[in-house]
Write an enzyme that holds these catalytic residues in place. Structure first.
Site, PDB file in Angstrom:
ATOM      1  N   ASP A  47      33.166  21.762  47.439  1.00 52.13           N
ATOM      2  CA  ASP A  47      33.278  22.972  48.269  1.00 52.13           C
ATOM      3  C   ASP A  47      31.927  23.662  48.410  1.00 52.13           C
ATOM      4  OD1 ASP A  47      34.561  24.812  49.875  1.00 52.13           O
ATOM      5  OD2 ASP A  47      35.202  26.083  48.223  1.00 52.13           O
ATOM      6  N   GLY A  86      37.986  34.580  46.323  1.00 53.85           N
ATOM      7  CA  GLY A  86      38.017  33.276  46.963  1.00 53.85           C
ATOM      8  C   GLY A  86      39.434  32.772  47.096  1.00 53.85           C
ATOM      9  N   LYS A 145      36.115  35.606  36.192  1.00 54.00           N
ATOM     10  CA  LYS A 145      36.850  35.014  37.306  1.00 54.00           C
ATOM     11  C   LYS A 145      38.293  34.817  36.882  1.00 54.00           C
ATOM     12  CE  LYS A 145      36.707  30.996  40.387  1.00 54.00           C
ATOM     13  NZ  LYS A 145      35.946  29.771  40.706  1.00 54.00           N
TER      14      LYS A 145
END
Length: 640
Positions: free
Chosen positions: A153, A31, A51
């Site tokens: 988002d 991302g 992540k």
């Protein structure tokens, strides 16, 4: 395989240890802020998702702070539709300090994948599925909003659907606590998010709140229901301009099979003014579930006129601007990964004049058509409506939307029975009261009505309302979601997965469902004694229906340590192939036995590989395989 190929495979595929316990195995996605990898937790013996912040962003203190806040904020959220955070920390890498978050590994597919597959077959994912997914996303947002956390988002790429149909919202990377707007992380005019799903206030650099997420959900629902986005353009600036200035298309104009109720829900969610959107995520989820329960109206207001506008609001509403927004109106500093900084809207005076004439021309045409349609009604009703022009003094506060109208039914949802009766009296309508199952927080309040709010109704007609009888006192903690609202004999089936068999029976009793334990199933991802599978899944069903559940017997006891990822998921028709590379021959054989697979062994020389180690496999690790199928492995014989 030659020596050079062996060396390249060995150098590029070696796992990396993060945080002293997480072995990175394969990339899952990337991302704007971070990359996500599948990893093995060597301490607890489970598969996780790690992540890691991009190296170029990790050098920016504000990005590191935002990433750290994500871990703290999301770790506090506990909801079946939110990806859980297990751990976070920092580690050193080749490029310097690496910050990471360890999340639950979601076995499933991303929402864009589902949409693409449906589009490849010439259609969409289906209205029922689109509404179910959207309602689940709203459930997740309702939880985060209660914690004061705005996602900022929301988009299909941040939504996963597991193999059993559970929806998971992830990536709160740019989420920000509501009370932190004044901190050093606030950057006036900074736009964070994805342009295609960005709310007008975010595009204008204004603070985002829970209603900004609702706008993004509206964009997502439009896409799921129609297969297209409400706003598209050749540039980021073009898309942002449309979000701020232009009315969205009517969904049914793109997909004629959609009912009018979907048009209304999308229209309200995509209102330019946040005050005209749904007040919270739960309100929008409830509206969506009324459609799935058969309560949607068959005739609603057109989307360009949001149904929440009262008569007073209509009189004070601003007309469309005669000039498009200037660069002073839209100040945008894009994310570094977008590569755009302070773009300009450039329109000549002639274009602006044409735009203005078009806006006023359509407005005038609309007034003419409206007058033509409503003139007979106004003429026929003038004699008995003359006295209704004097406002009722009771039409204030919670009853402010109850003033008489020849075209719109008030919204009774959330009112007490006494308030609903007063509202109906003010509006010149009659009420038929009914009781229904509900939640404890909705006791003695109206939870449903027919006709639906904002539908046409004649003066003096009778409306039906359903008043909640309250909830079950057992519906607390992890049983809170078992308390369901009944609408026209329909309820939304709770999620039983992860509950013990005893707790699942209590949950079914709270939801007034019949539970049948259909048997046991081996499932490495669900501890023994917990529900691993249910039919039907979380969806709208008839109240009193029977739900079947399968209880997990746990995984293979040999699946620990190096063999922890060898246990196949028995609830999946095609589980992932284990990662045989780097295993010894003995471990590979044991792993295949645990995974119910067959091995076909080949030997190759390897300069840099220890003899007896697996250097290659087909199919590759994590590829979907049929239980009982054969996997080829190549074993190093050492130096030739």
């Amino acid at each position: 395989m030659d020596t050079g190929e062996t060396e390249q495979l060995h150098a590029g595929a070696l796992p990396r240890m993060v945080g002293g316990r997480y072995v990175v195995q394969a990339p899952l996605g990337e991302g704007g802020m971070a990359s996500v990898h599948r990893a093995h937790d060597s301490v607890l013996g489970r598969t996780v998702a790690v992540k890691m912040l991009h190296a170029e962003l990790a050098r920016d203190r504000s990005f590191r702070e935002r990433f750290r806040r994500e871990a703290q904020a999301v770790a506090a959220l506990s909801h079946p539709n939110i990806v859980a955070v297990h751990d976070s920390g920092e580690d050193s890498g080749d490029a310097g300090v690496v910050q990471f978050i360890v999340m639950e590994y979601v076995q499933g597919r991303s929402l864009p994948e589902l949409v693409r597959d449906a589009a490849s077959e010439g259609g969409t994912i289906g209205l029922d599925r689109a509404l179910e997914i959207t309602a689940s996303v709203l459930d997740a947002l309702a939880c985060s909003h209660r914690q004061g956390l705005v996602h900022r988002d929301i988009k299909p790429a941040n939504v996963m659907v597991t193999d059993d149909g559970t929806v998971k919202v992830m990536d709160f990377g740019i989420a920000r606590a509501l009370e932190s707007e004044a901190t050093s992380m606030t950057r006036t005019g900074t736009v964070l998010g994805t342009p295609l799903y960005l709310s007008p206030e975010q595009a204008l650099g204004k603070p985002a709140d829970a209603r900004s997420d609702i706008y993004s959900v509206g964009c997502m629902l439009f896409e799921l229901a129609t297969g297209t986005l409400p706003f598209t353009g050749e540039s980021t600036m073009s898309v942002l301009y449309q979000h701020v200035q232009e009315a969205p298309p009517i969904p049914s104009s793109v997909n004629p099979s959609l009912p009018p109720a979907v048009d209304v829900i999308v229209a309200r969610a995509l209102s330019k003014d946040p005050a005209e959107r749904y007040p919270d995520a739960k309100a929008m989820a409830d509206a969506i579930r009324r459609i799935t329960a058969g309560q949607a109206s068959t005739r609603q207001l057109p989307p360009h006129e949001p149904p929440t506008v009262t008569a007073d609001q209509a009189r004070t509403r601003q007309l469309p601007p005669q000039e498009p927004p200037t660069t002073a109106d839209i100040r945008i500093t894009m994310s570094p990964r977008w590569g755009v900084n302070d773009p300009r809207l450039r329109r000549t005076g002639r274009v602006a004049l044409v735009y203005s004439l078009l806006v006023w021309g359509f407005a005038f045409a609309g007034l003419c058509v409206g007058a033509f349609v409503l003139l007979p009604e106004i003429t026929s009703g003038s004699s008995h409506d003359a006295g209704s022009r004097t406002p009722d003094p009771r039409a204030t506060g919670a009853l402010s939307g109850c003033s008489p109208s020849s075209w719109s039914v008030p919204s009774f949802t959330g009112m007490s029975p006494a308030e609903a009766r007063s509202c109906a009296e003010i509006a010149g309508l009659k009420l038929e009261e009914n009781s229904t199952l509900g939640r404890k927080q909705d006791k003695d309040t109206v939870v449903a009505q027919e006709p639906a709010a904002y539908q046409s109704a004649k003066s003096g007609s009778t409306l039906k309302i359903w008043v909640s009888k309250g909830g079950d006192p057992r519906a607390v903690g992890d049983l809170a979601n078992c308390e369901v609202e009944e609408s026209h004999g329909k309820i939304f089936n709770p999620t039983f997965k992860g509950m013990t068999a005893a707790k699942a029976r209590v949950c079914a009793d709270i939801a007034h469902l019949k539970l049948v334990e259909a048997g046991t199933v081996q499932d490495k991802r669900t501890p023994a004694g917990q529900v691993a599978k249910q039919e039907p899944g979380p969806e709208t069903i008839t109240a009193g229906s029977t739900v079947k559940v399968w209880v997990s017997s746990g995984g293979d006891p040999r699946a620990t340590g190096t063999l922890s990822d060898c246990d196949s998921d028995a609830t999946s028709d095609k589980p992932d192939a284990p990662h045989f590379v780097y295993m010894t021959v003995a471990d590979a054989r044991a792993c295949a036995d645990i995974a119910h697979l067959k091995l076909e062994e080949h030997t190759v020389p390897g300069e840099t590989w220890d003899a007896g180690k697996v250097v290659k496999q087909e199919p590759e690790s994590f590829a979907a395989v049929e239980p009982g199928s054969t996997v080829k492995i190549w074993i190093s014989s050492g130096k030739p």
